[in-house]
Design a protein around this motif. Structure first.
Motif, PDB file in Angstrom:
ATOM      1  N   THR A   1      -6.290 -18.633  15.957  1.00  0.00           N
ATOM      2  CA  THR A   1      -6.821 -18.495  17.310  1.00  0.00           C
ATOM      3  C   THR A   1      -7.200 -17.053  17.597  1.00  0.00           C
ATOM      4  OG1 THR A   1      -5.378 -20.281  17.993  1.00  0.00           O
ATOM      5  CG2 THR A   1      -6.377 -18.972  19.731  1.00  0.00           C
ATOM      6  N   LYS A   2      -8.414 -16.869  18.082  1.00  0.00           N
ATOM      7  CA  LYS A   2      -8.865 -15.562  18.539  1.00  0.00           C
ATOM      8  C   LYS A   2      -9.456 -15.718  19.936  1.00  0.00           C
ATOM      9  CE  LYS A   2      -9.857 -13.713  13.938  1.00  0.00           C
ATOM     10  NZ  LYS A   2     -10.869 -13.055  13.069  1.00  0.00           N
ATOM     11  N   PHE A   3      -9.547 -14.604  20.633  1.00  0.00           N
ATOM     12  CA  PHE A   3     -10.044 -14.622  22.003  1.00  0.00           C
ATOM     13  C   PHE A   3     -11.162 -13.598  22.170  1.00  0.00           C
ATOM     14  CE2 PHE A   3      -5.732 -16.162  22.091  1.00  0.00           C
ATOM     15  CZ  PHE A   3      -5.804 -17.253  22.931  1.00  0.00           C
ATOM     16  N   THR A   4     -11.980 -13.815  23.164  1.00  0.00           N
ATOM     17  CA  THR A   4     -13.102 -12.929  23.450  1.00  0.00           C
ATOM     18  C   THR A   4     -13.041 -12.487  24.897  1.00  0.00           C
ATOM     19  OG1 THR A   4     -14.517 -14.052  21.842  1.00  0.00           O
ATOM     20  CG2 THR A   4     -15.621 -12.737  23.519  1.00  0.00           C
ATOM     21  N   GLU A   5     -13.213 -11.181  25.120  1.00  0.00           N
ATOM     22  CA  GLU A   5     -13.341 -10.672  26.484  1.00  0.00           C
ATOM     23  C   GLU A   5     -14.703 -11.053  27.053  1.00  0.00           C
ATOM     24  OE1 GLU A   5     -11.080  -6.850  27.750  1.00  0.00           O
ATOM     25  OE2 GLU A   5     -12.247  -6.355  25.975  1.00  0.00           O
ATOM     26  N   LEU A   6     -14.768 -11.167  28.366  1.00  0.00           N
ATOM     27  CA  LEU A   6     -16.030 -11.514  29.028  1.00  0.00           C
ATOM     28  C   LEU A   6     -16.554 -10.297  29.775  1.00  0.00           C
ATOM     29  CD1 LEU A   6     -15.102 -15.033  30.456  1.00  0.00           C
ATOM     30  CD2 LEU A   6     -15.970 -14.432  28.194  1.00  0.00           C
ATOM     31  N   GLY A   7     -16.876  -9.243  29.059  1.00  0.00           N
ATOM     32  CA  GLY A   7     -17.370  -8.035  29.717  1.00  0.00           C
ATOM     33  C   GLY A   7     -16.267  -7.317  30.463  1.00  0.00           C
ATOM     34  N   ILE A   8     -16.662  -6.496  31.426  1.00  0.00           N
ATOM     35  CA  ILE A   8     -15.684  -5.722  32.197  1.00  0.00           C
ATOM     36  C   ILE A   8     -14.858  -6.645  33.076  1.00  0.00           C
ATOM     37  CG2 ILE A   8     -15.408  -3.920  33.945  1.00  0.00           C
ATOM     38  CD1 ILE A   8     -18.001  -2.676  32.860  1.00  0.00           C
TER      39      ILE A   8
ATOM     40  N   HIS B   1     -22.178 -22.812  35.804  1.00  0.00           N
ATOM     41  CA  HIS B   1     -21.371 -21.626  36.053  1.00  0.00           C
ATOM     42  C   HIS B   1     -19.898 -21.934  35.849  1.00  0.00           C
ATOM     43  CE1 HIS B   1     -24.995 -20.589  38.500  1.00  0.00           C
ATOM     44  NE2 HIS B   1     -24.754 -19.383  38.011  1.00  0.00           N
ATOM     45  N   LEU B   2     -19.165 -20.919  35.423  1.00  0.00           N
ATOM     46  CA  LEU B   2     -17.710 -20.947  35.465  1.00  0.00           C
ATOM     47  C   LEU B   2     -17.287 -20.033  36.610  1.00  0.00           C
ATOM     48  CD1 LEU B   2     -14.995 -21.784  34.069  1.00  0.00           C
ATOM     49  CD2 LEU B   2     -15.092 -19.540  32.956  1.00  0.00           C
ATOM     50  N   ASN B   3     -16.622 -20.598  37.602  1.00  0.00           N
ATOM     51  CA  ASN B   3     -16.186 -19.832  38.765  1.00  0.00           C
ATOM     52  C   ASN B   3     -14.739 -19.404  38.585  1.00  0.00           C
ATOM     53  OD1 ASN B   3     -18.635 -20.558  40.632  1.00  0.00           O
ATOM     54  ND2 ASN B   3     -17.904 -22.502  39.814  1.00  0.00           N
ATOM     55  N   PHE B   4     -14.410 -18.187  39.014  1.00  0.00           N
ATOM     56  CA  PHE B   4     -13.044 -17.682  38.892  1.00  0.00           C
ATOM     57  C   PHE B   4     -12.629 -17.010  40.195  1.00  0.00           C
ATOM     58  CE2 PHE B   4     -16.011 -14.565  37.192  1.00  0.00           C
ATOM     59  CZ  PHE B   4     -15.631 -13.360  37.776  1.00  0.00           C
ATOM     60  N   ALA B   5     -11.363 -17.194  40.561  1.00  0.00           N
ATOM     61  CA  ALA B   5     -10.846 -16.632  41.810  1.00  0.00           C
ATOM     62  C   ALA B   5      -9.452 -16.087  41.580  1.00  0.00           C
ATOM     63  CB  ALA B   5     -10.817 -17.710  42.905  1.00  0.00           C
ATOM     64  N   GLY B   6      -9.073 -15.106  42.395  1.00  0.00           N
ATOM     65  CA  GLY B   6      -7.754 -14.497  42.255  1.00  0.00           C
ATOM     66  C   GLY B   6      -7.547 -13.374  43.231  1.00  0.00           C
ATOM     67  N   HIS B   7      -7.027 -12.256  42.718  1.00  0.00           N
ATOM     68  CA  HIS B   7      -6.736 -11.091  43.544  1.00  0.00           C
ATOM     69  C   HIS B   7      -7.415  -9.870  42.929  1.00  0.00           C
ATOM     70  CE1 HIS B   7      -3.528 -13.905  44.686  1.00  0.00           C
ATOM     71  NE2 HIS B   7      -3.488 -13.257  45.829  1.00  0.00           N
ATOM     72  N   PHE B   8      -8.631  -9.583  43.334  1.00  0.00           N
ATOM     73  CA  PHE B   8      -9.379  -8.440  42.818  1.00  0.00           C
ATOM     74  C   PHE B   8     -10.408  -8.015  43.858  1.00  0.00           C
ATOM     75  CE2 PHE B   8     -10.947 -12.427  40.962  1.00  0.00           C
ATOM     76  CZ  PHE B   8     -12.249 -12.478  41.401  1.00  0.00           C
ATOM     77  N   ASP B   9     -10.904  -6.801  43.713  1.00  0.00           N
ATOM     78  CA  ASP B   9     -11.920  -6.319  44.652  1.00  0.00           C
ATOM     79  C   ASP B   9     -13.167  -5.803  43.950  1.00  0.00           C
ATOM     80  OD1 ASP B   9     -11.167  -3.793  43.706  1.00  0.00           O
ATOM     81  OD2 ASP B   9      -9.907  -3.368  45.452  1.00  0.00           O
ATOM     82  N   SER B  10     -13.271  -6.024  42.632  1.00  0.00           N
ATOM     83  CA  SER B  10     -14.510  -5.676  41.944  1.00  0.00           C
ATOM     84  C   SER B  10     -14.685  -6.561  40.716  1.00  0.00           C
ATOM     85  CB  SER B  10     -14.522  -4.199  41.519  1.00  0.00           C
ATOM     86  OG  SER B  10     -13.682  -3.981  40.402  1.00  0.00           O
ATOM     87  N   VAL B  11     -15.950  -6.790  40.342  1.00  0.00           N
ATOM     88  CA  VAL B  11     -16.335  -7.479  39.119  1.00  0.00           C
ATOM     89  C   VAL B  11     -17.421  -6.645  38.474  1.00  0.00           C
ATOM     90  CG1 VAL B  11     -17.445  -9.530  38.153  1.00  0.00           C
ATOM     91  CG2 VAL B  11     -15.702  -9.788  39.920  1.00  0.00           C
TER      92      VAL B  11
ATOM     93  N   TYR C   1     -19.354 -16.785  36.182  1.00  0.00           N
ATOM     94  CA  TYR C   1     -19.756 -16.340  34.851  1.00  0.00           C
ATOM     95  C   TYR C   1     -20.714 -17.371  34.258  1.00  0.00           C
ATOM     96  CZ  TYR C   1     -19.424 -15.641  29.784  1.00  0.00           C
ATOM     97  OH  TYR C   1     -19.721 -15.467  28.455  1.00  0.00           O
ATOM     98  N   ALA C   2     -21.784 -16.882  33.627  1.00  0.00           N
ATOM     99  CA  ALA C   2     -22.718 -17.747  32.912  1.00  0.00           C
ATOM    100  C   ALA C   2     -23.589 -16.890  32.020  1.00  0.00           C
ATOM    101  CB  ALA C   2     -23.592 -18.551  33.876  1.00  0.00           C
ATOM    102  N   ASN C   3     -23.918 -17.420  30.835  1.00  0.00           N
ATOM    103  CA  ASN C   3     -24.846 -16.748  29.915  1.00  0.00           C
ATOM    104  C   ASN C   3     -24.428 -15.316  29.599  1.00  0.00           C
ATOM    105  OD1 ASN C   3     -26.554 -19.058  29.893  1.00  0.00           O
ATOM    106  ND2 ASN C   3     -27.476 -18.374  31.824  1.00  0.00           N
ATOM    107  N   GLY C   4     -23.127 -15.112  29.456  1.00  0.00           N
ATOM    108  CA  GLY C   4     -22.629 -13.784  29.107  1.00  0.00           C
ATOM    109  C   GLY C   4     -22.603 -12.798  30.243  1.00  0.00           C
ATOM    110  N   GLN C   5     -22.911 -13.230  31.471  1.00  0.00           N
ATOM    111  CA  GLN C   5     -22.973 -12.315  32.611  1.00  0.00           C
ATOM    112  C   GLN C   5     -21.998 -12.743  33.693  1.00  0.00           C
ATOM    113  OE1 GLN C   5     -24.908  -9.530  32.630  1.00  0.00           O
ATOM    114  NE2 GLN C   5     -25.543 -10.087  30.542  1.00  0.00           N
ATOM    115  N   MET C   6     -21.394 -11.745  34.360  1.00  0.00           N
ATOM    116  CA  MET C   6     -20.521 -11.991  35.500  1.00  0.00           C
ATOM    117  C   MET C   6     -21.133 -11.377  36.746  1.00  0.00           C
ATOM    118  SD  MET C   6     -16.570 -11.423  34.474  1.00  0.00           S
ATOM    119  CE  MET C   6     -15.776 -12.383  33.218  1.00  0.00           C
TER     120      MET C   6
END
Length: 615
Positions: free
Chosen positions: A188-195, A210-220, A231-236
């Motif tokens: 098993t390996k994993f890939t980061e999705l950009g910053i 799209h893949l939608n993500f929610a949580g506790h953050f103030d920047s993407v 997230y979609a097509n390698g872009q957030m």
């Protein structure tokens, strides 16, 4: 490190067997059968008694060695009086070779497939046990031919000529070779999705594009964004400008992304909001200022259902439905706390920490006793309950046909439930995963808080250690047939959410690294076992005809031998798989219902994928 520290943190049970009455032979047999299911067909399996003690096994490779050790011992004890003197000698010589093979402990690496499977010879030239015996007997040409034609085949599936003749000459049956042959866990390996986001991801929602993500953050991507992005097509990017406040759930409302929580807008608190290009905030008349806990998209004549907390909800939480005319209707009181609602085509599962639900309709008001879980069958208009063999607080449900998996908090504290995962099937609760106290993490508790299908099995995410300090943390894989789970990855903190998007698994959580030092902050995806970072970014497939009614044909664009093809629907559910000598670049899809599908192909040189439409 003591032997106790190598003991599995989870104690696995299947069906009616519980952690308190499992015998040593049951646990040993289950682990051996997970390495090789042929143990189910061997008479010697019945001789595994409580006197057979296997200690110190912490990795899957160590269980492979244990499996081969016991197979060797049993094969040496079999009656071979019907064999010729030469067959007996050949057999004894190869059993000596098998002894040295398992003692060395060097086995093939499955960096081809994303699921547990035999690999005859790996990329580094390491032979599986059966291939090794062929090589040591001077028949490596046979092993290489099988590897070229049927690298991933089980012994009983091998069609390459010469196997039966070789087995006869060396005093083995095909059934014995099948017993020797283990399967290997994927690398098993994993890939980061950009910053990505700069804080934890608590929820994921997959949609067609799209893949939608929610949580506790103030920047993407270092740009301002409050708590929700996509997230979609390698872009957030951000979903609008995001949502202020505390998000407690993500779902859909009439096909649009919706969130629940204590959502702050224009100085007021709202329990829910949905996005249709801009954020629209929902208020329930008479429940202004309510906190939303979780929600689901509506069925029939209503748009949305949401669980709320409010001072007027004196005995827990309330369930409200938003009708097609945007009016609201109180449908139930949850006597306790609701943590998650999951649906499929027929069932709605409500889970949390509660002891009953009061239902309201136009004709009657009635209360149903239910311990943390209740299931609504929309076809029969019935509410179904079960027993109490579940977590004290169920955090997540996963509905898979008629089966519902329930993950939650488990503990060894007196009076608390030690059940981490339960399966509901045909009205019966079957505990599958239990807390085991050798690693008292997280204040003597563990939690399974995320569930997702993975190669016809179930991926478990949460905050736990699985089999010690070196193999697994926060992510494990459950075989849904046997009920046995194995390590999947080591992350440095919790996995809060799992989702399938475009046929691949994504995860969100509090983590910042995987495999100790490799960075992955808050969100990432399970990479191909080949190490390639993205199916869609490697070799694009050329498909024709597209759309199609009967057959889809593809070209990979390289000269590598075709090893495997997989067709999945947009939820990630696998509908066709081909491997071995039967794999072809033309696939019959006539039996599939109309829709959009993803075709993935693996060759010796590359991987690729493309979408097609079945009319």
């Amino acid at each position: 490190m003591t032997k106790a520290l190598f003991t599995l943190i989870f104690y696995i049970a299947v069906g009616y067997v519980t952690a308190n009455n499992r015998h040593t032979n049951d646990a040993l047999f289950q682990k051996l059968a997970y390495v090789n299911a042929e143990w189910n067909n061997q008479p010697e399996a019945k001789q595994l008694t409580g006197a057979t003690q296997i200690t110190g096994n912490t990795t899957y490779n160590q269980w492979i060695a244990t499996h081969l050790m016991l197979v060797e011992q049993n094969l040496r004890n079999r009656d071979v009086s019907s064999l010729s003197a030469q067959q007996k000698q050949n057999r004894a010589n190869l059993l000596n070779e098998l002894h040295g093979y398992w003692q060395a402990g060097v086995f093939p690496i499955n960096n081809y497939l994303s699921y547990k499977n035999p690999v005859f010879i790996d990329r580094g030239g390491t032979h599986c046990a059966v291939g090794y015996l062929m090589m040591q007997s001077g028949h490596d040409d046979l092993a290489q031919a099988i590897n070229r034609n049927e690298k991933f085949a089980y012994v009983h599936q091998i069609k390459t000529g010469g196997v039966k003749e070789w087995a006869d000459a060396y005093g083995f049956t095909i059934d014995e070779l099948a017993w020797i042959q283990p399967s290997y866990m994927p690398t098993t390996k994993f890939t980061e999705l950009g910053i990505g986001p700069n804080g934890p991801v608590d929820f994921l929602l997959s949609q067609p594009y799209h893949l939608n993500f929610a949580g506790h953050f103030d920047s993407v991507n270092n740009l301002p964004c409050l708590n929700i992005g996509r997230y979609a097509n390698g872009q957030m990017d951000c979903l609008g400008n995001g949502v202020d406040g505390n998000i407690t759930g993500i779902s859909q409302r009439n096909g649009q992304v919706a969130v629940t929580g204590s959502l702050l807008y224009a100085g007021q608190i709202y329990p829910a909001a949905y996005y249709n290009g801009t954020w629209n905030y929902l208020n329930i008349p008479g429940r202004e200022g309510a906190f939303g806990q979780c929600g689901i998209s509506g069925f029939g004549n209503y748009l949305y259902e949401v669980a709320i907390s409010h001072p007027l909800a004196l005995d827990g939480q309330e369930l409200w439905k938003q009708n097609g005319n945007n009016s609201w209707q109180l449908t139930a009181t949850i006597h306790g706390i609701l943590k998650d609602i999951k649906v499929d085509d027929r069932y709605q599962a409500y889970v949390g920490s509660f002891d009953s639900i009061t239902l309201y309709n136009a004709l009657d008001t009635f209360t149903i006793q239910a311990h943390n879980f209740i299931l609504r069958d929309r076809y029969l208009d019935q509410w179904l309950t079960a027993g109490t063999e579940v977590s004290d607080t169920i955090l997540v449900a996963k509905v898979m046909g008629k089966t519902v998996y329930l993950g939650g908090v488990c503990s060894d504290d007196s009076g608390k439930s030690n059940i981490c995962l339960t399966r509901y099937l045909n009205g019966v609760l079957q505990p599958l995963v239990f807390y085991y106290p050798y690693f008292p993490l997280y204040n003597n508790r563990h939690a399974i808080s995320a569930l997702e299908e993975y190669d016809n099995n179930l991926l478990l995410g949460g905050e736990f250690k699985y089999d010690g300090s070196v193999a697994c943390k926060s992510l494990a894989l459950l075989d849904v047939i046997s009920g046995y789970s194995t390590s999947f990855a080591f992350l440095d903190s919790s996995v809060n959410a799992l989702a399938t998007f475009n046929g691949e698994i994504y995860l969100g959580g509090n983590f910042s690294r995987w495999s100790y030092q490799k960075p992955m902050r808050y969100i990432g995806k399970v990479s191909l076992p080949t190490g390639l970072s993205d199916f869609n970014g490697n070799t694009p497939l050329q498909l024709y005809p597209n759309p199609t009614q009967s057959t889809i044909t593809f070209s990979t664009g390289d000269n590598g031998k075709l090893l495997q093809t997989v067709v999945s629907d947009l939820t990630g559910r696998e509908v066709i798989r081909q491997s071995g000598i039967e794999v072809s670049n033309s696939i019959s899809v006539e039996h599939l219902p109309p829709g959009i599908y993803i075709l993935k192909a693996l060759t010796q040189n590359s991987t690729g994928s493309a979408r097609f439409v079945k009319n």
